[in-house]
Design an enzyme around this catalytic site. Structure first.
Site, PDB file in Angstrom:
ATOM      1  N   PHE A  26      -9.983 -16.127  -4.284  1.00  0.00           N
ATOM      2  CA  PHE A  26     -10.834 -15.453  -3.291  1.00  0.00           C
ATOM      3  C   PHE A  26     -11.689 -14.424  -4.039  1.00  0.00           C
ATOM      4  O   PHE A  26     -11.181 -13.673  -4.876  1.00  0.00           O
ATOM      5  CB  PHE A  26      -9.938 -14.731  -2.269  1.00  0.00           C
ATOM      6  CG  PHE A  26     -10.558 -14.546  -0.920  1.00  0.00           C
ATOM      7  CD1 PHE A  26     -10.212 -15.364   0.150  1.00  0.00           C
ATOM      8  CD2 PHE A  26     -11.491 -13.549  -0.711  1.00  0.00           C
ATOM      9  CE1 PHE A  26     -10.783 -15.189   1.405  1.00  0.00           C
ATOM     10  CE2 PHE A  26     -12.062 -13.358   0.533  1.00  0.00           C
ATOM     11  CZ  PHE A  26     -11.715 -14.178   1.593  1.00  0.00           C
ATOM     12  N   GLU A  62      -1.235 -14.585  -2.228  1.00  0.00           N
ATOM     13  CA  GLU A  62      -0.369 -15.591  -2.856  1.00  0.00           C
ATOM     14  C   GLU A  62       0.074 -15.199  -4.273  1.00  0.00           C
ATOM     15  O   GLU A  62       0.938 -15.867  -4.845  1.00  0.00           O
ATOM     16  CB  GLU A  62      -1.086 -16.951  -2.920  1.00  0.00           C
ATOM     17  CG  GLU A  62      -1.134 -17.710  -1.612  1.00  0.00           C
ATOM     18  CD  GLU A  62      -2.086 -17.121  -0.584  1.00  0.00           C
ATOM     19  OE1 GLU A  62      -3.168 -16.653  -0.981  1.00  0.00           O
ATOM     20  OE2 GLU A  62      -1.735 -17.123   0.618  1.00  0.00           O
ATOM     21  N   VAL A  85      -9.949  -7.532  -3.380  1.00  0.00           N
ATOM     22  CA  VAL A  85      -9.898  -7.459  -1.918  1.00  0.00           C
ATOM     23  C   VAL A  85     -11.002  -6.513  -1.471  1.00  0.00           C
ATOM     24  O   VAL A  85     -10.992  -5.324  -1.818  1.00  0.00           O
ATOM     25  CB  VAL A  85      -8.520  -6.980  -1.427  1.00  0.00           C
ATOM     26  CG1 VAL A  85      -8.504  -6.916   0.097  1.00  0.00           C
ATOM     27  CG2 VAL A  85      -7.414  -7.903  -1.925  1.00  0.00           C
ATOM     28  N   ALA A  89     -14.835  -7.259   4.136  1.00  0.00           N
ATOM     29  CA  ALA A  89     -14.822  -8.704   4.330  1.00  0.00           C
ATOM     30  C   ALA A  89     -13.704  -9.171   5.244  1.00  0.00           C
ATOM     31  O   ALA A  89     -13.701 -10.310   5.689  1.00  0.00           O
ATOM     32  CB  ALA A  89     -14.706  -9.393   2.973  1.00  0.00           C
ATOM     33  N   HIS A  92      -7.845  -7.706   7.674  1.00  0.00           N
ATOM     34  CA  HIS A  92      -6.482  -7.543   7.168  1.00  0.00           C
ATOM     35  C   HIS A  92      -6.414  -7.126   5.700  1.00  0.00           C
ATOM     36  O   HIS A  92      -5.404  -7.267   5.046  1.00  0.00           O
ATOM     37  CB  HIS A  92      -5.607  -8.761   7.490  1.00  0.00           C
ATOM     38  CG  HIS A  92      -6.105 -10.059   6.920  1.00  0.00           C
ATOM     39  ND1 HIS A  92      -7.005 -10.861   7.547  1.00  0.00           N
ATOM     40  CD2 HIS A  92      -5.788 -10.684   5.783  1.00  0.00           C
ATOM     41  CE1 HIS A  92      -7.224 -11.939   6.808  1.00  0.00           C
ATOM     42  NE2 HIS A  92      -6.501 -11.849   5.736  1.00  0.00           N
ATOM     43  N   ARG A 131     -16.333  -2.535 -10.764  1.00  0.00           N
ATOM     44  CA  ARG A 131     -14.991  -2.543 -11.356  1.00  0.00           C
ATOM     45  C   ARG A 131     -14.651  -3.835 -12.082  1.00  0.00           C
ATOM     46  O   ARG A 131     -13.558  -3.963 -12.630  1.00  0.00           O
ATOM     47  CB  ARG A 131     -13.945  -2.270 -10.265  1.00  0.00           C
ATOM     48  CG  ARG A 131     -14.024  -0.840  -9.821  1.00  0.00           C
ATOM     49  CD  ARG A 131     -13.317  -0.565  -8.542  1.00  0.00           C
ATOM     50  NE  ARG A 131     -13.933   0.586  -7.900  1.00  0.00           N
ATOM     51  CZ  ARG A 131     -13.499   1.162  -6.808  1.00  0.00           C
ATOM     52  NH1 ARG A 131     -12.433   0.707  -6.225  1.00  0.00           N
ATOM     53  NH2 ARG A 131     -14.124   2.197  -6.296  1.00  0.00           N
TER      54      ARG A 131
HETATM   55  N1  INI Z   1      -7.867 -12.560  -0.432  1.00  0.00           N
HETATM   56  C1  INI Z   1      -8.362 -11.847  -1.454  1.00  0.00           C
HETATM   57  O1  INI Z   1      -7.900 -11.988  -2.588  1.00  0.00           O
HETATM   58  N2  INI Z   1      -9.377 -10.969  -1.262  1.00  0.00           N
HETATM   59  C2  INI Z   1      -9.926 -10.788  -0.015  1.00  0.00           C
HETATM   60  O2  INI Z   1     -10.871  -9.961   0.107  1.00  0.00           O
HETATM   61  C3  INI Z   1      -9.418 -11.529   1.067  1.00  0.00           C
HETATM   62  N3  INI Z   1      -9.998 -11.387   2.370  1.00  0.00           N
HETATM   63  O3  INI Z   1     -11.016 -10.692   2.505  1.00  0.00           O
HETATM   64  O4  INI Z   1      -9.525 -11.950   3.348  1.00  0.00           O
HETATM   65  C4  INI Z   1      -8.367 -12.430   0.832  1.00  0.00           C
HETATM   66  N4  INI Z   1      -7.861 -13.158   1.832  1.00  0.00           N
HETATM   67  C5  INI Z   1      -7.045 -14.324   1.621  1.00  0.00           C
HETATM   68  C6  INI Z   1      -5.556 -14.002   1.478  1.00  0.00           C
HETATM   69  O5  INI Z   1      -5.303 -13.401   0.225  1.00  0.00           O
HETATM   70  C7  INI Z   1      -4.724 -15.271   1.570  1.00  0.00           C
HETATM   71  O6  INI Z   1      -5.135 -16.189   0.593  1.00  0.00           O
HETATM   72  C8  INI Z   1      -4.817 -15.950   2.938  1.00  0.00           C
HETATM   73  O7  INI Z   1      -4.547 -15.023   3.970  1.00  0.00           O
HETATM   74  C9  INI Z   1      -3.815 -17.110   3.041  1.00  0.00           C
HETATM   75  O8  INI Z   1      -2.475 -16.633   2.925  1.00  0.00           O
END
Ligand code: INI
Length: 163
Positions: A26, A62, A85, A89, A92, A131
């Protein structure tokens, strides 16, 4: 400090260290930069490329499970989790950050192993750019330095030490 005091510090020498890295796909445009920064820093500090293992997972949420499985192999001197993260966006983001950071601490303590939190939390994309290799450095590189220092420090504190 007194001359006789024993000082423990981890050397910044990565020779012989085995490092596992788990990257979240992500926001991969930034995470790839964090990974480049981490690999570059590890290699510049003497870690051999063959001693670096990299796994990719869907998102930051994960990363702990794969870090835990890596820890359980007993094959690594330190682990690093990398992700980005972006608060704007997702609703959660806060939940992801707090669960993931708690999990890193738990794995680290359960396995007596440095698990470095290289998940960048930002309010917006601009901060993510800053960063992951620009104005505010590269958090992957600093995570790599932390991994080396901690792995070497722990080598001086064997789990079953005898006086
Ligand atoms: N995962 C990230 O690594 N960064 C993010 O900004 C993010 N957002 O914005 O939702 C994100 N979501 C996915 C999350 O980590 C899981 O992969 C998903 O919820 C499935 O378990």
């Amino acid at each position: 400090m007194n001359n006789e005091t024993q000082l423990l510090q981890g050397a910044m020498n990565g020779a012989g260290l085995k490092i596992g890295i788990v990257c979240a796909r992500f926001n991969s445009i930034f995470v790839e930069q964090l990974l480049s920064g981490a690999e570059d820093a590890l290699i510049r500090h003497g870690v051999s490329a063959k001693d670096i293992t990299v796994a990719w997972v869907p998102g930051s949420f994960e990363t702990p499970l794969v870090l835990q499985r890596m820890a359980a192999t007993g094959k690594f001197d330190a682990l690093i989790g990398l992700g980005v993260v972006i608060q704007g966006a997702t609703q959660h983001a806060q939940m992801i950050n707090s669960e993931v950071s708690k999990a890193y601490a738990q794995i680290s303590l359960n396995f007596n192993l440095p698990v470095v939190y290289g998940v960048v939390t930002t309010e917006n994309i601009e901060q993510a750019i800053e960063r992951s290799g620009s104005k505010a450095g590269n958090r992957g590189a600093s995570a790599a330095a932390t991994a080396i220092e901690m792995a070497n420090l722990l080598r001086q504190l064997p789990a079953k030490a005898h006086k």
